[in-house]
Design an enzyme around this catalytic site. Structure first.
Site, PDB file in Angstrom:
ATOM      1  CG  PHE A 155      41.155 -41.241   5.391  1.00  0.00           C
ATOM      2  CD1 PHE A 155      42.086 -42.200   5.767  1.00  0.00           C
ATOM      3  CD2 PHE A 155      41.596 -40.136   4.670  1.00  0.00           C
ATOM      4  CE1 PHE A 155      43.424 -42.071   5.422  1.00  0.00           C
ATOM      5  CE2 PHE A 155      42.938 -40.009   4.325  1.00  0.00           C
ATOM      6  CZ  PHE A 155      43.847 -40.975   4.701  1.00  0.00           C
ATOM      7  CG  ASP A 240      38.042 -34.066   6.392  1.00  0.00           C
ATOM      8  OD1 ASP A 240      38.128 -33.576   5.246  1.00  0.00           O
ATOM      9  OD2 ASP A 240      38.852 -34.910   6.827  1.00  0.00           O
ATOM     10  CE  LYS A 269      41.589 -36.991  -1.433  1.00  0.00           C
ATOM     11  NZ  LYS A 269      41.498 -37.230   0.011  1.00  0.00           N
TER      12      LYS A 269
HETATM   13  C1  LIG Z   1      42.316 -37.239   1.281  1.00  0.00           C
HETATM   14  C2  LIG Z   1      41.682 -36.899   2.560  1.00  0.00           C
HETATM   15  C3  LIG Z   1      42.439 -36.435   3.657  1.00  0.00           C
HETATM   16  C4  LIG Z   1      43.949 -36.369   3.631  1.00  0.00           C
HETATM   17  O1  LIG Z   1      44.426 -35.491   2.655  1.00  0.00           O
HETATM   18  P1  LIG Z   1      45.988 -35.531   2.264  1.00  0.00           P
HETATM   19  O2  LIG Z   1      46.123 -34.404   1.271  1.00  0.00           O
HETATM   20  O3  LIG Z   1      46.248 -36.872   1.669  1.00  0.00           O
HETATM   21  O4  LIG Z   1      46.757 -35.307   3.505  1.00  0.00           O
HETATM   22  C5  LIG Z   1      41.773 -36.085   4.812  1.00  0.00           C
HETATM   23  N1  LIG Z   1      40.423 -36.168   4.892  1.00  0.00           N
HETATM   24  C6  LIG Z   1      39.669 -36.593   3.863  1.00  0.00           C
HETATM   25  C7  LIG Z   1      38.180 -36.639   4.013  1.00  0.00           C
HETATM   26  C8  LIG Z   1      40.270 -36.989   2.666  1.00  0.00           C
HETATM   27  O5  LIG Z   1      39.519 -37.446   1.666  1.00  0.00           O
END
Ligand SMILES: *Cc1c(COP(=O)(O)O)cnc(C)c1O
Length: 413
Positions: A155, A240, A269
């Site tokens: 994701f 990420d 986050k």
């Molecule tokens: C939450 C998340 C995203 C997206 O972040 P947003 O602030 O919702 O755009 C991307 N990568 C990972 C691994 C995430 O947990």
């Protein structure tokens, strides 16, 4: 200590005054119906506790989806934001501001990367990584190298590019045509990655632990293998760290468990403890490609978000805080594995690192998550069958024990 109180609150549902319901009726009338929202309206928070509109107390072991690392209304964050509110909010990146420079200094020192770019969300941070990779390859004279390899079940966000990077078709369906330049391979399979590298490959984008995908960690050595492969093939390694970064796994950044240095990482986050801020960090060499005018953000690194993030960056790089996260995480995982031992036909696996933990069930998690909430515990699902826990780093072992007790009652119901 809080057990009796939360249980009493749990029994008080039937006598609630109904403010939750009134607000939810309005929500259903006016909000875009794009979320599956839990039917409570949250109003107030402190540490690992939140209260709804009817005054009911909950133990929050989700922390705004791995976002409020220092807990709700952490006094140092509140003080920093309050002080900044009377000074200056926003001037844009046409000017320098001290909180943003301080934050770049802290994050680069903690990560071993040299350059910081600020944005407002995780998806934007990943967009910055994707643009960085393409531009670096162009500047190296590799005009054909634009493709990013990502992983099945990953994701990376909801913008068109990041949803295409995401390796789950359920997030993509209906939004075609998707942007070109992404390919997905099985997570943890180094040979599959090697085979996927071709003349168009620019970079590999990877989560150290797949968060939304069900809290699944890559096998040991995977990031090291990717680092070596990227070095061999002239690719950028992009990590990420949006869910795993800022102390969540017991290190400042999860790639540090493998002793590697990526070319770029994305953060969001936990970075702002709930204020919207994202960041892309990269090496000095890669960063040279994003010259004046090539990328930007109006709000990125805004002073209010930056002062909050500075408190987070300072606290989550303290060795004691990181040791706490690691110890509490181990404690919690041990308790959850004991629960699994007591309910082996219900709980398939308890897994995770630091305070990012998933409990996979043999069935759909949603009804059990609803039951947990009715009993006074807030969690959510990561994937269909996994209950996700991402408590504040300040959570106590008593709170974690209480969470396990509620989960057990919910799973038995
Ligand atoms: C939450 C998340 C995203 C997206 O972040 P947003 O602030 O919702 O755009 C991307 N990568 C990972 C691994 C995430 O947990």
């Amino acid at each position: 200590m809080r057990t009796a109180k939360t249980d009493a609150a749990a029994q008080a549902t039937s006598t609630s005054t109904g403010k939750n319901e009134q607000w939810i009726d309005k929500a259903k009338a006016h909000l875009l119906q794009n979320y599956k929202q839990q039917p409570i309206v949250l109003e107030r928070g402190l540490g690992s506790r939140v209260w709804d509109a009817d005054g009911r107390e909950y133990l929050d072991l989700l922390g705004g989806i791995a976002t409020c690392g220092l807990g709700h209304c952490h006094p140092e964050v509140v003080a920093a934001v309050r002080a900044q509110l009377d000074k200056l909010w926003h001037v844009s990146n046409a000017f320098y501001t001290e909180p943003q420079i301080e934050l770049a200094t802290r994050l680069t020192a903690a990560s071993g990367l040299q350059r910081a770019f600020f944005c407002n969300s995780g998806a934007e941070a990943n967009e910055a990584l994707i643009k960085l990779a393409r531009k670096v390859q162009k500047d190296r004279g590799n005009a054909d190298r634009y493709e990013i390899i990502t992983f099945e079940n990953s994701f990376h966000g909801r913008t068109l590019a990041t949803v295409t990077a995401t390796g789950q078709t359920k997030y993509q369906k209906g939004f075609e045509p998707l942007p070109a330049g992404f390919t997905h391979v099985p997570y943890g399979d180094l040979e599959a990655v090697r085979k996927a590298v071709g003349p168009h490959t620019a970079a590999i984008l990877v989560e150290p632990i797949q968060g939304e995908g069900g809290v699944r960690a890559a096998p040991k050595g995977f990031l090291q293998g990717l680092r070596a492969l990227c070095d061999e093939k002239g690719l950028l390694l992009l990590v990420d760290e949006i869910q795993t970064g800022m102390g969540r796994t017991g290190k400042a950044f999860a790639y540090q468990h493998e002793g590697i240095l990526p070319d770029g990482i994305s953060l969001a986050k936990s970075l702002g403890n709930g204020l919207p801020i994202g960041a892309m960090l990269c090496t000095d060499e890669a960063g040279k490609s994003l010259t004046p005018g090539t990328h930007g953000s109006t709000f990125g690194g805004n002073l209010i978000a930056a002062v909050a993030a500075n408190v987070v960056a300072r606290k989550v790089t303290e060795p004691q805080m990181l040791r706490d996260v690691a110890q509490k995480g181990e404690y919690f995982l041990t308790r959850l594995r004991e629960l699994q031992g007591r309910m082996p036909s219900v709980v398939k696996e308890a897994r995770g690192l630091g305070l990012l933990i998933g409990v996979e069930l043999f069935q759909d998690a949603a009804p059990f998550i609803a039951k947990c909430r009715e009993l006074g515990l807030l969690v959510n699902a990561a994937g269909e069958k996994t209950i996700r826990f991402a408590p504040a780093y300040t959570v106590t072992n008593d709170d974690l024990d209480h969470g396990v007790r509620i989960l057990e009652r919910a799973l038995k119901s």
